[in-house]
Design a protein around this motif. Sequence first.
Motif, PDB file in Angstrom:
ATOM      1  N   GLY A   2       0.802  -1.218   0.000  1.00  0.00           N
ATOM      2  CA  GLY A   2       0.000   0.000   0.000  1.00  0.00           C
ATOM      3  C   GLY A   2       0.834   1.267   0.000  1.00  0.00           C
ATOM      4  O   GLY A   2       2.061   1.247  -0.142  1.00  0.00           O
ATOM      5  N   GLY A  20      -1.117  -3.396   3.787  1.00  0.00           N
ATOM      6  CA  GLY A  20      -2.095  -2.313   3.670  1.00  0.00           C
ATOM      7  C   GLY A  20      -1.448  -0.933   3.630  1.00  0.00           C
ATOM      8  O   GLY A  20      -0.224  -0.789   3.602  1.00  0.00           O
ATOM      9  N   ASN A  21      -2.284   0.090   3.650  1.00  0.00           N
ATOM     10  CA  ASN A  21      -1.839   1.484   3.660  1.00  0.00           C
ATOM     11  C   ASN A  21      -1.473   1.906   5.082  1.00  0.00           C
ATOM     12  O   ASN A  21      -2.033   1.396   6.047  1.00  0.00           O
ATOM     13  CB  ASN A  21      -2.960   2.398   3.154  1.00  0.00           C
ATOM     14  N   ASP A  22      -0.550   2.855   5.191  1.00  0.00           N
ATOM     15  CA  ASP A  22      -0.154   3.441   6.485  1.00  0.00           C
ATOM     16  C   ASP A  22       0.337   2.370   7.449  1.00  0.00           C
ATOM     17  O   ASP A  22      -0.129   2.269   8.587  1.00  0.00           O
ATOM     18  CB  ASP A  22      -1.329   4.207   7.114  1.00  0.00           C
ATOM     19  N   ASP A  37      -4.518  -2.422   6.975  1.00  0.00           N
ATOM     20  CA  ASP A  37      -4.293  -0.972   6.962  1.00  0.00           C
ATOM     21  C   ASP A  37      -4.041  -0.447   8.366  1.00  0.00           C
ATOM     22  O   ASP A  37      -4.566  -0.973   9.344  1.00  0.00           O
ATOM     23  CB  ASP A  37      -5.528  -0.240   6.410  1.00  0.00           C
ATOM     24  N   ARG A  38      -3.234   0.629   8.422  1.00  0.00           N
ATOM     25  CA  ARG A  38      -2.968   1.374   9.655  1.00  0.00           C
ATOM     26  C   ARG A  38      -2.522   0.484  10.809  1.00  0.00           C
ATOM     27  O   ARG A  38      -3.082   0.539  11.905  1.00  0.00           O
ATOM     28  CB  ARG A  38      -4.192   2.210  10.038  1.00  0.00           C
ATOM     29  N   ARG A  51      -3.006  -0.736  16.199  1.00  0.00           N
ATOM     30  CA  ARG A  51      -3.732  -0.191  15.045  1.00  0.00           C
ATOM     31  C   ARG A  51      -4.041   1.250  15.399  1.00  0.00           C
ATOM     32  O   ARG A  51      -4.304   1.575  16.558  1.00  0.00           O
ATOM     33  CB  ARG A  51      -5.036  -0.953  14.809  1.00  0.00           C
ATOM     34  N   LYS A  54      -7.014   7.082  11.358  1.00  0.00           N
ATOM     35  CA  LYS A  54      -6.547   8.176  10.504  1.00  0.00           C
ATOM     36  C   LYS A  54      -6.614   9.460  11.314  1.00  0.00           C
ATOM     37  O   LYS A  54      -7.599   9.724  11.993  1.00  0.00           O
ATOM     38  CB  LYS A  54      -7.434   8.275   9.266  1.00  0.00           C
TER      39      LYS A  54
END
Length: 56
Positions: A2, A20-22, A37-38, A51, A54
């Motif tokens: 990501g 995933g992203n971030d 993600d995250r 975790r 955003k």
Amino acid sequence: MGDRVWVGGESVILPGVKIGNDVVIAAGSVVTRDIPDRAIAGGGPPECQNRFSKGE
């Protein structure tokens, strides 16, 4: 892989694994499964240590 992903030195990401992203992957990790993600992940195989939302 990501967007906005940081992979620590000497880490290994096996073929077919989705990142995933971030995401932050700790140095020396051996990534054998998908990371959501995250997430902050570390170890071998890495466990999601944290975790975050955003904006944090």
